[in-house]
Design an enzyme around this catalytic site. Sequence first.
Site, PDB file in Angstrom:
ATOM      1  N   TYR A 104      67.602   0.514  91.916  1.00  0.00           N
ATOM      2  CA  TYR A 104      66.853  -0.409  92.780  1.00  0.00           C
ATOM      3  C   TYR A 104      67.503  -1.784  92.851  1.00  0.00           C
ATOM      4  O   TYR A 104      67.360  -2.476  93.862  1.00  0.00           O
ATOM      5  CB  TYR A 104      65.390  -0.477  92.338  1.00  0.00           C
ATOM      6  CG  TYR A 104      64.637   0.761  92.755  1.00  0.00           C
ATOM      7  CD1 TYR A 104      64.182   0.906  94.066  1.00  0.00           C
ATOM      8  CD2 TYR A 104      64.433   1.813  91.868  1.00  0.00           C
ATOM      9  CE1 TYR A 104      63.538   2.061  94.475  1.00  0.00           C
ATOM     10  CE2 TYR A 104      63.782   2.967  92.268  1.00  0.00           C
ATOM     11  CZ  TYR A 104      63.338   3.081  93.574  1.00  0.00           C
ATOM     12  OH  TYR A 104      62.709   4.239  93.980  1.00  0.00           O
ATOM     13  N   GLN A 138      56.585   2.604 106.335  1.00  0.00           N
ATOM     14  CA  GLN A 138      56.960   3.339 105.133  1.00  0.00           C
ATOM     15  C   GLN A 138      58.124   2.654 104.427  1.00  0.00           C
ATOM     16  O   GLN A 138      58.478   3.036 103.313  1.00  0.00           O
ATOM     17  CB  GLN A 138      57.378   4.765 105.509  1.00  0.00           C
ATOM     18  CG  GLN A 138      56.278   5.598 106.144  1.00  0.00           C
ATOM     19  CD  GLN A 138      56.809   6.917 106.665  1.00  0.00           C
ATOM     20  OE1 GLN A 138      57.195   7.034 107.818  1.00  0.00           O
ATOM     21  NE2 GLN A 138      56.833   7.930 105.809  1.00  0.00           N
ATOM     22  N   ASP A 171      61.708  -2.470 102.790  1.00  0.00           N
ATOM     23  CA  ASP A 171      62.448  -3.693 103.103  1.00  0.00           C
ATOM     24  C   ASP A 171      61.513  -4.723 103.745  1.00  0.00           C
ATOM     25  O   ASP A 171      60.366  -4.420 104.086  1.00  0.00           O
ATOM     26  CB  ASP A 171      63.647  -3.393 104.009  1.00  0.00           C
ATOM     27  CG  ASP A 171      63.254  -2.810 105.362  1.00  0.00           C
ATOM     28  OD1 ASP A 171      62.476  -3.461 106.079  1.00  0.00           O
ATOM     29  OD2 ASP A 171      63.730  -1.714 105.719  1.00  0.00           O
ATOM     30  N   HIS A 208      54.330   2.012 101.229  1.00  0.00           N
ATOM     31  CA  HIS A 208      55.143   2.511 100.117  1.00  0.00           C
ATOM     32  C   HIS A 208      55.675   1.392  99.228  1.00  0.00           C
ATOM     33  O   HIS A 208      56.581   1.614  98.426  1.00  0.00           O
ATOM     34  CB  HIS A 208      56.305   3.357 100.650  1.00  0.00           C
ATOM     35  CG  HIS A 208      55.864   4.662 101.226  1.00  0.00           C
ATOM     36  ND1 HIS A 208      56.655   5.439 102.051  1.00  0.00           N
ATOM     37  CD2 HIS A 208      54.692   5.341 101.101  1.00  0.00           C
ATOM     38  CE1 HIS A 208      55.996   6.539 102.399  1.00  0.00           C
ATOM     39  NE2 HIS A 208      54.803   6.492 101.843  1.00  0.00           N
ATOM     40  N   CYS A 224      53.990  -5.449  86.953  1.00  0.00           N
ATOM     41  CA  CYS A 224      53.913  -5.293  85.502  1.00  0.00           C
ATOM     42  C   CYS A 224      53.027  -4.095  85.166  1.00  0.00           C
ATOM     43  O   CYS A 224      51.867  -4.046  85.582  1.00  0.00           O
ATOM     44  CB  CYS A 224      53.353  -6.557  84.867  1.00  0.00           C
ATOM     45  SG  CYS A 224      53.189  -6.453  83.063  1.00  0.00           S
ATOM     46  N   CYS A 277      49.920  -5.421  82.715  1.00  0.00           N
ATOM     47  CA  CYS A 277      48.735  -6.141  83.207  1.00  0.00           C
ATOM     48  C   CYS A 277      48.464  -5.913  84.688  1.00  0.00           C
ATOM     49  O   CYS A 277      47.402  -6.310  85.181  1.00  0.00           O
ATOM     50  CB  CYS A 277      48.868  -7.636  82.926  1.00  0.00           C
ATOM     51  SG  CYS A 277      50.090  -8.495  83.968  1.00  0.00           S
ATOM     52  N   GLY A 335      61.258   5.889 114.158  1.00  0.00           N
ATOM     53  CA  GLY A 335      62.241   6.102 113.103  1.00  0.00           C
ATOM     54  C   GLY A 335      61.729   6.851 111.897  1.00  0.00           C
ATOM     55  O   GLY A 335      62.184   6.608 110.780  1.00  0.00           O
ATOM     56  N   LEU A 339      65.752   8.411 116.755  1.00  0.00           N
ATOM     57  CA  LEU A 339      67.137   8.732 117.091  1.00  0.00           C
ATOM     58  C   LEU A 339      67.245  10.170 117.579  1.00  0.00           C
ATOM     59  O   LEU A 339      68.004  10.487 118.497  1.00  0.00           O
ATOM     60  CB  LEU A 339      68.032   8.513 115.866  1.00  0.00           C
ATOM     61  CG  LEU A 339      69.532   8.722 116.077  1.00  0.00           C
ATOM     62  CD1 LEU A 339      70.085   7.729 117.109  1.00  0.00           C
ATOM     63  CD2 LEU A 339      70.292   8.568 114.748  1.00  0.00           C
TER      64      LEU A 339
END
Length: 235
Positions: free
Chosen positions: A52, A90, A93, A108, A116, A119, A175, A202
């Site tokens: 990530y 979804q 970004d 998502h 965290c 907590c 998309g 597409l």
Amino acid sequence: MRIFVLTGAGISAESGMGTFRDSGGIWERFDPMKLATPEAFAADPETVQAFYNARRANLRRAEPNRAHEALAHLETGLAAASGSLFLCTQNIDDLHERAGSLHVHHMHGELFKARCTACGAVHDWRDDLGTGDNCAACGTTGRLRPHIVWFGEIPFGLDAIGEALAGADLFVAIGTSGSVYPAAGLVREARMMGLRTCELNLEPSDNADVFDERAYGPASEVVPDFVARLLAEMR
């Protein structure tokens, strides 16, 4: 007019963000079970964080494209005509926001946030995230994870999504692969509610046959064209 727009990885592909299920997509090159599950994070947090971190670095270099900008324009145009846009993505970004969209529902999660597990606090986080980082809310070390919905977890805000869909006049998917649930099931729900449905992609998605209207081509072309036609119809 009230419009529900669902966006997937295809709208950000031209901005340099990888898709997931296409040929050469992210999950063809990496095993999602080793990178995108709570179990993977518990077993090997360093590897998950590194994956990530690389995606976060990619997002820092990316820029919104004309498709993102067109949806921001649509939001403004609808508001001026006493309508509304529910933009449900979804994508993890922030390209919709950077293009000017004011209200975006990230079902998502968001790559530029960390959560965290001790907590539950959620923090803005644009830099690398590691097992040595502390939670600013509770001070616990090593319990911060990407604020992402992983496989086996429930998407965020399903009640809000259902409410927005029930109040919409038009459902548009942009998309999307049509293979990731529950998002892929929204078009069928929309059809059952009597909504007009449209796919912009597409190429045809896995559930393309369910849509009333379809337009195919690069998102930076088909989305601005669709938005221009829609706003012209409203005038």
